[in-house]
Design an enzyme around this catalytic site. Structure first.
Site, PDB file in Angstrom:
ATOM      1  N   GLY A  23       1.161  -1.221   0.576  1.00 43.08           N
ATOM      2  CA  GLY A  23       0.143   0.109  -0.580  1.00 43.08           C
ATOM      3  C   GLY A  23       0.838   1.265   0.511  1.00 43.08           C
TER       4      GLY A  23
ATOM      5  CE1 TYR B   4      -9.307   6.117   8.252  1.00 47.38           C
ATOM      6  CE2 TYR B   4      -8.678   3.821   7.959  1.00 47.38           C
ATOM      7  CZ  TYR B   4      -9.273   5.178   8.117  1.00 47.38           C
ATOM      8  OH  TYR B   4      -7.075   4.906   7.841  1.00 47.38           O
TER       9      TYR B   4
HETATM   10  O1  GFB Z   1      -9.354  13.576   0.449  1.00 45.64           O
HETATM   11  P1  GFB Z   1     -10.902  12.680   0.672  1.00 45.64           P
HETATM   12  O2  GFB Z   1     -12.188  11.829   0.047  1.00 45.64           O
HETATM   13  O3  GFB Z   1     -10.634  12.701   2.272  1.00 45.64           O
HETATM   14  O4  GFB Z   1     -11.340  14.399   0.067  1.00 45.64           O
HETATM   15  P2  GFB Z   1     -11.515  13.388   3.626  1.00 45.64           P
HETATM   16  C1  GFB Z   1     -10.925  15.528   1.083  1.00 45.64           C
HETATM   17  C2  GFB Z   1     -11.634  16.890   0.541  1.00 45.64           C
HETATM   18  O5  GFB Z   1     -11.264  16.905  -0.892  1.00 45.64           O
HETATM   19  C3  GFB Z   1     -13.094  16.920  -0.107  1.00 45.64           C
HETATM   20  C4  GFB Z   1     -12.044  16.855  -1.703  1.00 45.64           C
HETATM   21  O6  GFB Z   1     -13.217  17.411   0.898  1.00 45.64           O
HETATM   22  C5  GFB Z   1     -13.541  16.715  -0.973  1.00 45.64           C
HETATM   23  O7  GFB Z   1     -14.770  16.342  -1.580  1.00 45.64           O
HETATM   24  N1  GFB Z   1     -12.458  16.101  -2.816  1.00 45.64           N
HETATM   25  C6  GFB Z   1     -12.465  17.280  -4.467  1.00 45.64           C
HETATM   26  C7  GFB Z   1     -12.256  14.936  -3.696  1.00 45.64           C
HETATM   27  N2  GFB Z   1     -12.205  16.960  -5.595  1.00 45.64           N
HETATM   28  C8  GFB Z   1     -12.354  15.187  -5.455  1.00 45.64           C
HETATM   29  C9  GFB Z   1     -12.448  13.840  -5.762  1.00 45.64           C
HETATM   30  O8  GFB Z   1     -12.117  14.181  -7.364  1.00 45.64           O
HETATM   31  N3  GFB Z   1     -11.872  13.266  -4.738  1.00 45.64           N
HETATM   32  C10 GFB Z   1     -11.794  12.868  -4.044  1.00 45.64           C
HETATM   33  N4  GFB Z   1     -12.134  12.067  -3.042  1.00 45.64           N
HETATM   34  N5  GFB Z   1     -11.896  13.860  -2.637  1.00 45.64           N
HETATM   35  C11 GFB Z   1     -10.573  11.170   4.557  1.00 45.64           C
HETATM   36  C12 GFB Z   1     -11.525   9.951   4.944  1.00 45.64           C
HETATM   37  O9  GFB Z   1     -11.102  12.452   4.324  1.00 45.64           O
HETATM   38  O10 GFB Z   1      -9.185  11.137   5.004  1.00 45.64           O
HETATM   39  C13 GFB Z   1     -10.362   8.503   5.325  1.00 45.64           C
HETATM   40  O11 GFB Z   1     -13.174   9.829   4.398  1.00 45.64           O
HETATM   41  C14 GFB Z   1      -9.227   9.117   5.823  1.00 45.64           C
HETATM   42  O12 GFB Z   1     -11.472   8.040   6.955  1.00 45.64           O
HETATM   43  C15 GFB Z   1      -8.675   9.959   4.793  1.00 45.64           C
HETATM   44  O13 GFB Z   1      -9.252   9.820   7.161  1.00 45.64           O
HETATM   45  C16 GFB Z   1      -7.552  10.235   5.547  1.00 45.64           C
HETATM   46  O14 GFB Z   1      -9.373  14.543   3.709  1.00 45.64           O
HETATM   47  O15 GFB Z   1     -12.116  14.536   3.613  1.00 45.64           O
END
Ligand code: GFB
Length: 313
Positions: free
Chosen positions: A14, A137
């Site tokens: 990973g 989580y």
């Molecule tokens: O990285 P992300 O999915 O996780 O999203 P978190 C961070 C921010 O980026 C959110 C925005 O506000 C999303 O709406 N975002 C914008 C996007 N475009 C995108 C996209 O194309 N993909 C994604 N994924 N996000 C996670 C937790 O939260 O952080 C996990 O859900 C873990 O459990 C991880 O802790 C470290 O930072 O919001």
């Protein structure tokens, strides 16, 4: 750890586990053991017990977990809480029963309350409501922290818990539905450039702020802590500064060289408004991050081009 110590890296393929494996190899540790999830399903207690009885590792980096971005967490809450509870419970308990000298448990900054003061200090844990999109989580990871602390108290074990901020780097997940924001935007801008798409869709409002730590920096911190920290309290690992999602998108757009527009899809969740970690504890222990976001983004994009991007030429 000695160079000849037997060290098990759980989750070695990973984002985090592969960085820890690279770091240990670079530092001359020669007695490393690791298994793919096909060879060893850590959710299966019997398989874990057999593995530990046979291998008898002395040190463990527990980087195996079910992870994902905000949408994946929101859509598969049962998978996230079940798999993570099973993996960590099996490994931590088998470590105790097999006399493991030290174990490093990897959590995440999503364990902190959604509206905790920023930057997030370790003592803010369990002082408020969690972010709903990833609460299952987060609860699993908090249970892992409490399990390590409880084994330390009752059995005198040395199981340390490390809370990294948002991570990126080689072997990241670039699936657009389940990934985190940084790899998702690298892929979206790259493919938009390749396909001459008129715009790239960014989820949410773009206003949340996130801190990003390159995985090799985290691996360096983990080896440092395994060799220098034995406390029962959790330790944050981060770079000490954050950026808005909008600013991140613009940085990645420029690095990729995409000329089109950015559109925000506000039907997607923003999640936690901010989760900048306080790094004074690990700084006081003698460790600081060294890879800037600019340098890390260049490395991450190059890795994507070399390993993930569909070869169009
Ligand atoms: O990285 P992300 O999915 O996780 O999203 P978190 C961070 C921010 O980026 C959110 C925005 O506000 C999303 O709406 N975002 C914008 C996007 N475009 C995108 C996209 O194309 N993909 C994604 N994924 N996000 C996670 C937790 O939260 O952080 C996990 O859900 C873990 O459990 C991880 O802790 C470290 O930072 O919001």
């Amino acid at each position: 750890m000695e160079r000849s110590s037997k060290i098990y890296i759980a989750g070695h393929r990973g984002l985090v586990g592969s960085a820890i494996l690279r770091k240990l190899q670079a530092d001359g540790y020669t007695n490393l053991v690791y298994k793919t999830s096909q060879e060893l399903d850590l959710r299966d207690k019997n398989q874990v017990d057999e593995f530990f009885a046979e291998e008898k590792p002395e040190y463990i980096f527990l980087a195996a977990a079910k992870v994902g971005g905000i949408v994946a967490n929101n859509e598969y809450p049962a998978d996230f809480i079940r798999d993570n509870l099973m993996i960590q419970t099996n490994v931590i308990d088998a470590a105790y029963r097999n006399g493991v000298k030290k174990l490093l448990f990897l959590g995440s900054t999503c364990i902190y309350p959604k509206f905790a003061p920023q930057p997030l200090k370790e003592e803010y844990l369990l002082t408020g409501e969690l972010e709903p999109t990833n609460e299952p989580y987060a609860i699993a990871k908090i249970a892992g922290i409490k399990m390590c602390q409880s084994y330390n108290r009752q059995y005198g074990t040395k199981y340390i818990s490390v809370m990294p901020t948002n991570l990126y780097g080689p072997n990241d997940n670039f699936d657009l539905h389940t990934s985190h924001v940084l790899p998702a935007l690298i892929r979206k801008f790259h493919e938009a450039k390749e396909n001459n798409a008129p715009y790239v869709e960014v989820w949410g409002t773009g206003t949340p702020r996130r801190e990003f730590l390159y995985s090799d920096d985290l691996a360096d911190a983990c080896v440092f802590l395994m060799n220098n920290y034995e406390g029962n309290e959790i330790v944050n690992v981060g770079v000490g500064e954050d950026i808005s999602i909008k600013e991140l998108a613009e940085k990645i757009k420029n690095i990729v060289g995409y000329q089109g527009e950015i559109k925000f899809d506000t039907t997607k969740p923003d999640g936690t408004p901010r989760k900048l970690v306080d790094v004074s504890k690990i700084n006081a222990l003698g460790w600081k991050a060294s890879i800037s976001l600019e340098e890390g983004l260049q490395k991450a994009y190059q890795w994507f081009l070399d390993n993930v991007a569909v070869k169009t030429n």
